[in-house]
Scaffold this motif. Structure first.
Motif, PDB file in Angstrom:
ATOM      1  N   SER A  30      -1.653  -0.220   1.784  1.00 37.19           N
ATOM      2  CA  SER A  30      -2.619  -1.296   1.543  1.00 37.19           C
ATOM      3  C   SER A  30      -2.019  -2.398   0.684  1.00 37.19           C
ATOM      4  CB  SER A  30      -3.867  -0.730   0.856  1.00 37.19           C
ATOM      5  OG  SER A  30      -4.525   0.198   1.692  1.00 37.19           O
ATOM      6  N   THR A  34      -1.620  -6.189   1.865  1.00 38.03           N
ATOM      7  CA  THR A  34      -2.237  -7.270   1.092  1.00 38.03           C
ATOM      8  C   THR A  34      -1.251  -8.391   0.826  1.00 38.03           C
ATOM      9  OG1 THR A  34      -3.742  -5.696   0.032  1.00 38.03           O
ATOM     10  CG2 THR A  34      -3.447  -7.825  -1.052  1.00 38.03           C
ATOM     11  N   LEU A  98     -10.112  -4.498   0.562  1.00 35.27           N
ATOM     12  CA  LEU A  98      -9.358  -3.454   1.246  1.00 35.27           C
ATOM     13  C   LEU A  98      -8.379  -2.768   0.303  1.00 35.27           C
ATOM     14  CD1 LEU A  98      -8.581  -5.069   4.726  1.00 35.27           C
ATOM     15  CD2 LEU A  98     -10.131  -3.175   4.237  1.00 35.27           C
ATOM     16  N   GLY A 102      -8.413   1.083  -0.804  1.00 38.21           N
ATOM     17  CA  GLY A 102      -7.232   1.931  -0.714  1.00 38.21           C
ATOM     18  C   GLY A 102      -6.995   2.712  -1.992  1.00 38.21           C
ATOM     19  N   TYR A 237      -3.464  -2.687   7.935  1.00 39.12           N
ATOM     20  CA  TYR A 237      -4.775  -2.378   7.366  1.00 39.12           C
ATOM     21  C   TYR A 237      -5.556  -1.420   8.254  1.00 39.12           C
ATOM     22  CZ  TYR A 237      -4.962  -5.686   3.448  1.00 39.12           C
ATOM     23  OH  TYR A 237      -4.765  -6.332   2.258  1.00 39.12           O
ATOM     24  N   THR A 241      -6.816   1.995   6.712  1.00 40.50           N
ATOM     25  CA  THR A 241      -8.244   2.297   6.611  1.00 40.50           C
ATOM     26  C   THR A 241      -8.634   3.490   7.489  1.00 40.50           C
ATOM     27  OG1 THR A 241      -8.664   0.595   8.305  1.00 40.50           O
ATOM     28  CG2 THR A 241      -8.934  -0.041   5.992  1.00 40.50           C
TER      29      THR A 241
END
Length: 259
Positions: A30, A34, A98, A102, A237, A241
């Motif tokens: 994550s 990002t 997100l 994480g 992602y 996820t």
């Protein structure tokens, strides 16, 4: 009462074990996604914003004499530039969410703090992030495809100019290369009744040699690369996820939760 298990209270483990446990609790997938998303969105929004303004100038100078011919393009550029601001703000906030999700669902953190419970709320939030991220990935795949259209148009324009230069070197007759043109109407940038709508011959070569053309071309390439980086981040992602959701479902089926 038994004291809670905190890494900073483990005197026998030392500072090294504490640092290792903290680093093990970082959701690296994550975090990388990002950083990629921030970079990609910054390139796409920043370069795309300036490139749209330069495109409007290029169309106005060489492809259309009447303002009514490119009024639709002008309105589109204006609206999309405003949309870019909202797009940048949305992705910034969503990437932060997100990343926080994480950290929350990383199994190493739960193991460090001795908390293996999987709540219904946590699984619901994780499921929401999976669905929303998947939808965003599909939408951004379309954006990535459309962001390549300006690059394709300017590449064809540059290649056409190169062809004219080769013809000019091979012959001194202007009629040999005056028929070589680039038509903006074929790419949907202008309506079919726009005048002239196309640029031919040495006028096209002169347009290709301007700094505005090179700047616009480079900016669109950077924006296209930014869209690709953002798409890669969204794929990461989706994987992260989905894995987090699977971990929460696994913990829930073990009977350790829900609570």
């Amino acid at each position: 009462m038994i004291p809670s298990k905190k890494p900073w209270l483990l005197g026998t483990s030392g500072c090294y074990d504490c640092c290792v446990r903290c680093l093990a609790g970082i959701p690296y997938a994550s975090l990388v996604a990002t950083l990629l998303c921030f970079l990609g969105v910054a390139l796409f929004c920043g370069c795309g914003h300036v490139a749209l303004s330069e495109t409007e100038k290029l169309i106005e100078t060489y492809f259309a004499r009447n303002q009514q011919d490119y009024i639709i393009l002008s309105n589109f550029v204006e609206y999309f530039q405003y949309a870019i601001y909202g797009l940048a703000a949305f992705f910034f906030l969503y990437c932060i969410l997100l990343l926080a999700e994480g950290f929350y669902t990383t199994s190493a953190v739960r193991q460090t703090y001795g908390d293996f419970r999987s709540t219904r709320c946590g699984r619901c939030v994780s499921t929401t992030f999976v669905v929303v991220t998947y939808i965003l990935t599909v939408i951004w795949l379309v954006v990535f495809a459309f962001s390549g259209l300006p690059v394709y148009f300017l590449y064809n324009m540059s290649f056409t100019c190169h062809t004219i230069n080769l013809l000019a070197e091979a012959t001194t007759s202007l009629t040999q290369h005056s028929w070589v043109c680039i038509d903006a109407r074929q790419y949907g940038l202008l309506p079919w009744n726009a005048t002239p709508g196309k640029v031919c011959g040495m006028t096209l070569v002169a347009a290709c040699k301007t700094k505005e053309f090179f700047l616009t071309f480079d900016l669109y390439i950077a924006a296209f690369a930014g869209a690709g980086i953002t798409l890669l981040a969204l794929f990461v992602y989706v994987i992260a996820t989905t894995y987090n959701f699977a971990v929460l479902r696994f913990l829930g089926r073990k009977g350790i939760g829900p609570r």
